[in-house]
Design a protein around this motif. Structure first.
Motif, PDB file in Angstrom:
ATOM      1  N   GLU A 142      -2.134  -2.216  -5.663  1.00 41.00           N
ATOM      2  CA  GLU A 142      -1.668  -2.440  -7.038  1.00 41.00           C
ATOM      3  C   GLU A 142      -2.742  -2.144  -8.080  1.00 41.00           C
ATOM      4  O   GLU A 142      -2.429  -1.867  -9.239  1.00 41.00           O
ATOM      5  CB  GLU A 142      -1.195  -3.882  -7.182  1.00 41.00           C
ATOM      6  N   GLU A 143      -4.015  -2.208  -7.668  1.00 43.69           N
ATOM      7  CA  GLU A 143      -5.110  -1.992  -8.607  1.00 43.69           C
ATOM      8  C   GLU A 143      -5.529  -0.529  -8.697  1.00 43.69           C
ATOM      9  O   GLU A 143      -6.228  -0.146  -9.636  1.00 43.69           O
ATOM     10  CB  GLU A 143      -6.314  -2.842  -8.196  1.00 43.69           C
ATOM     11  N   GLY A 144      -5.154   0.281  -7.721  1.00 41.58           N
ATOM     12  CA  GLY A 144      -5.542   1.683  -7.731  1.00 41.58           C
ATOM     13  C   GLY A 144      -6.063   2.147  -6.382  1.00 41.58           C
ATOM     14  O   GLY A 144      -5.758   1.563  -5.337  1.00 41.58           O
ATOM     15  N   LEU A 145      -6.883   3.183  -6.398  1.00 35.89           N
ATOM     16  CA  LEU A 145      -7.359   3.824  -5.175  1.00 35.89           C
ATOM     17  C   LEU A 145      -8.264   2.895  -4.371  1.00 35.89           C
ATOM     18  O   LEU A 145      -9.182   2.278  -4.908  1.00 35.89           O
ATOM     19  CB  LEU A 145      -8.131   5.092  -5.547  1.00 35.89           C
ATOM     20  N   GLN A 205       0.838  -1.193   0.000  1.00 35.66           N
ATOM     21  CA  GLN A 205       0.000   0.000   0.000  1.00 35.66           C
ATOM     22  C   GLN A 205       0.874   1.245   0.000  1.00 35.66           C
ATOM     23  O   GLN A 205       1.905   1.284   0.663  1.00 35.66           O
ATOM     24  CB  GLN A 205      -0.911   0.009   1.230  1.00 35.66           C
ATOM     25  N   VAL A 206       0.439   2.249  -0.740  1.00 35.72           N
ATOM     26  CA  VAL A 206       1.087   3.553  -0.709  1.00 35.72           C
ATOM     27  C   VAL A 206       0.030   4.590  -0.366  1.00 35.72           C
ATOM     28  O   VAL A 206      -1.108   4.517  -0.841  1.00 35.72           O
ATOM     29  CB  VAL A 206       1.782   3.883  -2.056  1.00 35.72           C
ATOM     30  N   GLU A 207       0.389   5.535   0.512  1.00 37.67           N
ATOM     31  CA  GLU A 207      -0.528   6.579   0.947  1.00 37.67           C
ATOM     32  C   GLU A 207       0.072   7.947   0.629  1.00 37.67           C
ATOM     33  O   GLU A 207       1.284   8.138   0.679  1.00 37.67           O
ATOM     34  CB  GLU A 207      -0.779   6.507   2.452  1.00 37.67           C
ATOM     35  N   HIS A 208      -0.821   8.889   0.341  1.00 38.57           N
ATOM     36  CA  HIS A 208      -0.419  10.275   0.135  1.00 38.57           C
ATOM     37  C   HIS A 208      -1.227  11.155   1.084  1.00 38.57           C
ATOM     38  O   HIS A 208      -2.450  11.065   1.135  1.00 38.57           O
ATOM     39  CB  HIS A 208      -0.656  10.703  -1.314  1.00 38.57           C
ATOM     40  N   HIS A 209      -0.533  11.988   1.834  1.00 40.94           N
ATOM     41  CA  HIS A 209      -1.153  12.889   2.807  1.00 40.94           C
ATOM     42  C   HIS A 209      -1.031  14.309   2.279  1.00 40.94           C
ATOM     43  O   HIS A 209       0.056  14.738   1.864  1.00 40.94           O
ATOM     44  CB  HIS A 209      -0.464  12.751   4.159  1.00 40.94           C
ATOM     45  N   PHE A 210      -2.166  15.047   2.310  1.00 43.03           N
ATOM     46  CA  PHE A 210      -2.174  16.353   1.662  1.00 43.03           C
ATOM     47  C   PHE A 210      -3.195  17.281   2.297  1.00 43.03           C
ATOM     48  O   PHE A 210      -4.064  16.855   3.069  1.00 43.03           O
ATOM     49  CB  PHE A 210      -2.445  16.205   0.160  1.00 43.03           C
ATOM     50  N   VAL A 211      -3.068  18.551   1.985  1.00 42.84           N
ATOM     51  CA  VAL A 211      -4.013  19.570   2.452  1.00 42.84           C
ATOM     52  C   VAL A 211      -4.600  20.278   1.235  1.00 42.84           C
ATOM     53  O   VAL A 211      -3.972  20.352   0.184  1.00 42.84           O
ATOM     54  CB  VAL A 211      -3.337  20.593   3.393  1.00 42.84           C
ATOM     55  N   CYS A 212      -5.834  20.808   1.414  1.00 43.36           N
ATOM     56  CA  CYS A 212      -6.529  21.495   0.330  1.00 43.36           C
ATOM     57  C   CYS A 212      -6.922  22.898   0.801  1.00 43.36           C
ATOM     58  O   CYS A 212      -7.371  23.066   1.946  1.00 43.36           O
ATOM     59  CB  CYS A 212      -7.760  20.710  -0.102  1.00 43.36           C
ATOM     60  N   LYS A 213      -6.764  23.852  -0.063  1.00 38.78           N
ATOM     61  CA  LYS A 213      -6.892  25.251   0.336  1.00 38.78           C
ATOM     62  C   LYS A 213      -8.287  25.619   0.819  1.00 38.78           C
ATOM     63  O   LYS A 213      -8.436  26.559   1.612  1.00 38.78           O
ATOM     64  CB  LYS A 213      -6.484  26.165  -0.812  1.00 38.78           C
ATOM     65  N   ASP A 214      -9.318  24.929   0.368  1.00 41.23           N
ATOM     66  CA  ASP A 214     -10.689  25.270   0.760  1.00 41.23           C
ATOM     67  C   ASP A 214     -11.151  24.551   2.023  1.00 41.23           C
ATOM     68  O   ASP A 214     -12.260  24.789   2.494  1.00 41.23           O
ATOM     69  CB  ASP A 214     -11.657  24.957  -0.385  1.00 41.23           C
ATOM     70  N   ASP A 215     -10.319  23.681   2.577  1.00 39.45           N
ATOM     71  CA  ASP A 215     -10.683  22.970   3.807  1.00 39.45           C
ATOM     72  C   ASP A 215     -10.466  23.857   5.030  1.00 39.45           C
ATOM     73  O   ASP A 215      -9.655  24.781   4.998  1.00 39.45           O
ATOM     74  CB  ASP A 215      -9.836  21.704   3.963  1.00 39.45           C
ATOM     75  N   PRO A 216     -11.152  23.565   6.139  1.00 35.59           N
ATOM     76  CA  PRO A 216     -10.912  24.321   7.377  1.00 35.59           C
ATOM     77  C   PRO A 216      -9.473  24.167   7.858  1.00 35.59           C
ATOM     78  O   PRO A 216      -8.799  23.181   7.546  1.00 35.59           O
ATOM     79  CB  PRO A 216     -11.896  23.685   8.369  1.00 35.59           C
ATOM     80  N   GLU A 217      -9.015  25.139   8.615  1.00 33.40           N
ATOM     81  CA  GLU A 217      -7.668  25.110   9.172  1.00 33.40           C
ATOM     82  C   GLU A 217      -7.454  23.834   9.996  1.00 33.40           C
ATOM     83  O   GLU A 217      -8.306  23.439  10.788  1.00 33.40           O
ATOM     84  CB  GLU A 217      -7.449  26.331  10.076  1.00 33.40           C
ATOM     85  N   GLY A 218      -6.315  23.193   9.764  1.00 36.16           N
ATOM     86  CA  GLY A 218      -5.981  21.993  10.519  1.00 36.16           C
ATOM     87  C   GLY A 218      -6.478  20.696   9.914  1.00 36.16           C
ATOM     88  O   GLY A 218      -6.076  19.616  10.350  1.00 36.16           O
ATOM     89  N   HIS A 219      -7.336  20.770   8.907  1.00 36.64           N
ATOM     90  CA  HIS A 219      -7.809  19.553   8.257  1.00 36.64           C
ATOM     91  C   HIS A 219      -6.763  19.036   7.278  1.00 36.64           C
ATOM     92  O   HIS A 219      -6.011  19.810   6.683  1.00 36.64           O
ATOM     93  CB  HIS A 219      -9.119  19.809   7.509  1.00 36.64           C
ATOM     94  N   GLN A 220      -6.719  17.719   7.130  1.00 38.17           N
ATOM     95  CA  GLN A 220      -5.836  17.112   6.137  1.00 38.17           C
ATOM     96  C   GLN A 220      -6.517  15.883   5.556  1.00 38.17           C
ATOM     97  O   GLN A 220      -7.467  15.345   6.120  1.00 38.17           O
ATOM     98  CB  GLN A 220      -4.483  16.757   6.735  1.00 38.17           C
ATOM     99  N   ARG A 221      -6.013  15.463   4.426  1.00 32.80           N
ATOM    100  CA  ARG A 221      -6.623  14.354   3.693  1.00 32.80           C
ATOM    101  C   ARG A 221      -5.599  13.275   3.398  1.00 32.80           C
ATOM    102  O   ARG A 221      -4.389  13.524   3.382  1.00 32.80           O
ATOM    103  CB  ARG A 221      -7.265  14.855   2.395  1.00 32.80           C
ATOM    104  N   LYS A 232       5.252  -0.463  -3.172  1.00 36.08           N
ATOM    105  CA  LYS A 232       6.539  -1.118  -3.397  1.00 36.08           C
ATOM    106  C   LYS A 232       6.756  -2.366  -2.559  1.00 36.08           C
ATOM    107  O   LYS A 232       7.473  -3.277  -2.978  1.00 36.08           O
ATOM    108  CB  LYS A 232       7.682  -0.137  -3.092  1.00 36.08           C
ATOM    109  N   HIS A 233       6.207  -2.404  -1.345  1.00 35.57           N
ATOM    110  CA  HIS A 233       6.593  -3.441  -0.382  1.00 35.57           C
ATOM    111  C   HIS A 233       5.479  -4.436  -0.123  1.00 35.57           C
ATOM    112  O   HIS A 233       4.329  -4.059   0.063  1.00 35.57           O
ATOM    113  CB  HIS A 233       6.998  -2.774   0.932  1.00 35.57           C
ATOM    114  N   GLY A 234       5.825  -5.706  -0.106  1.00 39.46           N
ATOM    115  CA  GLY A 234       4.878  -6.756   0.236  1.00 39.46           C
ATOM    116  C   GLY A 234       3.911  -7.116  -0.874  1.00 39.46           C
ATOM    117  O   GLY A 234       2.959  -7.864  -0.624  1.00 39.46           O
ATOM    118  N   CYS A 235       4.115  -6.618  -2.056  1.00 37.97           N
ATOM    119  CA  CYS A 235       3.174  -6.913  -3.145  1.00 37.97           C
ATOM    120  C   CYS A 235       3.409  -8.343  -3.657  1.00 37.97           C
ATOM    121  O   CYS A 235       4.538  -8.833  -3.692  1.00 37.97           O
ATOM    122  CB  CYS A 235       3.350  -5.912  -4.285  1.00 37.97           C
ATOM    123  N   GLY A 236       2.314  -9.002  -4.007  1.00 39.09           N
ATOM    124  CA  GLY A 236       2.412 -10.372  -4.500  1.00 39.09           C
ATOM    125  C   GLY A 236       2.518 -11.412  -3.413  1.00 39.09           C
ATOM    126  O   GLY A 236       2.639 -12.600  -3.686  1.00 39.09           O
TER     127      GLY A 236
END
Length: 220
Positions: free
Chosen positions: A60-63, A38-54, A212-216
């Motif tokens: 391997e198949e996608g989201l 599994q790979v994760e991406h952590h990010f913030v968006c300008k229209d979200d309230p202060e302190g919120h993150q996504r 990258k890790h543990g796939c298959g």
């Protein structure tokens, strides 16, 4: 919600992409490659309230998941792609989750509900505790936690329960997965999704769409 829906649309062909594309107005601050393919991406968006993150998670198949938390790590909204349901935090929880309490007191109890158009109301009751152990993974210092949580249906029936160990980042104010067991209908499953690599903007592999890790590897 608009960001999560945009992510689902953008990620449809993710398995064929080398880089995961975020919606306009969002900036990622770290990519995490984990143990269980599994790979994760952590990010913030300008229209979200202060302190919120996504966060988004991909296999391997996608989201597989897209979610939003606030500065106390409350689950504001979650989109579970594989099961096809979304849930959103119900206002005025009986005992809100609080990362601040966990850091200050070493323990945090929570009791809150989410609402889903697909599956209805779910109640989550649990506790996070700092074990007092710190670990360094790929140069990042994390605090280990122990957790126990049970999910209940609107009728009060147990849906599943889980226990194990996770990690928190004080700097990023978020939880990171660890190891644990989940019991559903009397059957127990083990899981291990510990972080292996932390990748930052400008580094190779940042926003990679490929785990990258543990796939298959067959996971029980």
């Amino acid at each position: 919600m608009k960001y999560a829906l945009a992510l689902i649309c953008l990620a449809a062909p993710a398995a064929a992409q080398s880089t995961f594309e975020l919606p306009a107005g969002c900036d990622a601050f770290v990519t995490v490659q984990s143990t269980s393919c599994q790979v994760e991406h952590h990010f913030v968006c300008k229209d979200d309230p202060e302190g919120h993150q996504r966060r988004v998670a991909l296999n391997e198949e996608g989201l597989t998941y897209a979610g939003e938390i606030d500065s106390e790590t409350q689950w504001i909204e979650s989109f579970h792609i594989l099961s096809g349901h979304a849930e959103r935090l119900v206002s005025n929880p009986a005992e809100p989750a609080s990362l601040s309490d966990l850091i200050a007191r070493g323990v945090d109890d929570y009791d809150f509900e989410t609402q889903s158009d697909q599956i209805g109301t779910t109640r989550y009751v649990g506790q996070d505790t700092l074990t007092g152990r710190q670990v360094v993974i790929d140069g990042i210092t994390l605090d280990e936690t122990s957790y126990q949580v049970t999910a209940y249906s609107a009728d009060g029936d147990e849906i599943w329960r889980s226990q194990g160990n996770e990690f928190i980042s004080r700097n990023w104010r978020m939880f990171l997965s660890g190891t644990g067991t989940t019991t559903v209908n009397g059957e127990t499953f083990e899981n291990d999704n510990r972080p292996v690599e932390f990748i930052f903007p400008g580094e190779p592999g940042f926003l990679s769409a490929s785990p990258k890790h543990g796939c298959g590897v067959a996971i029980s």
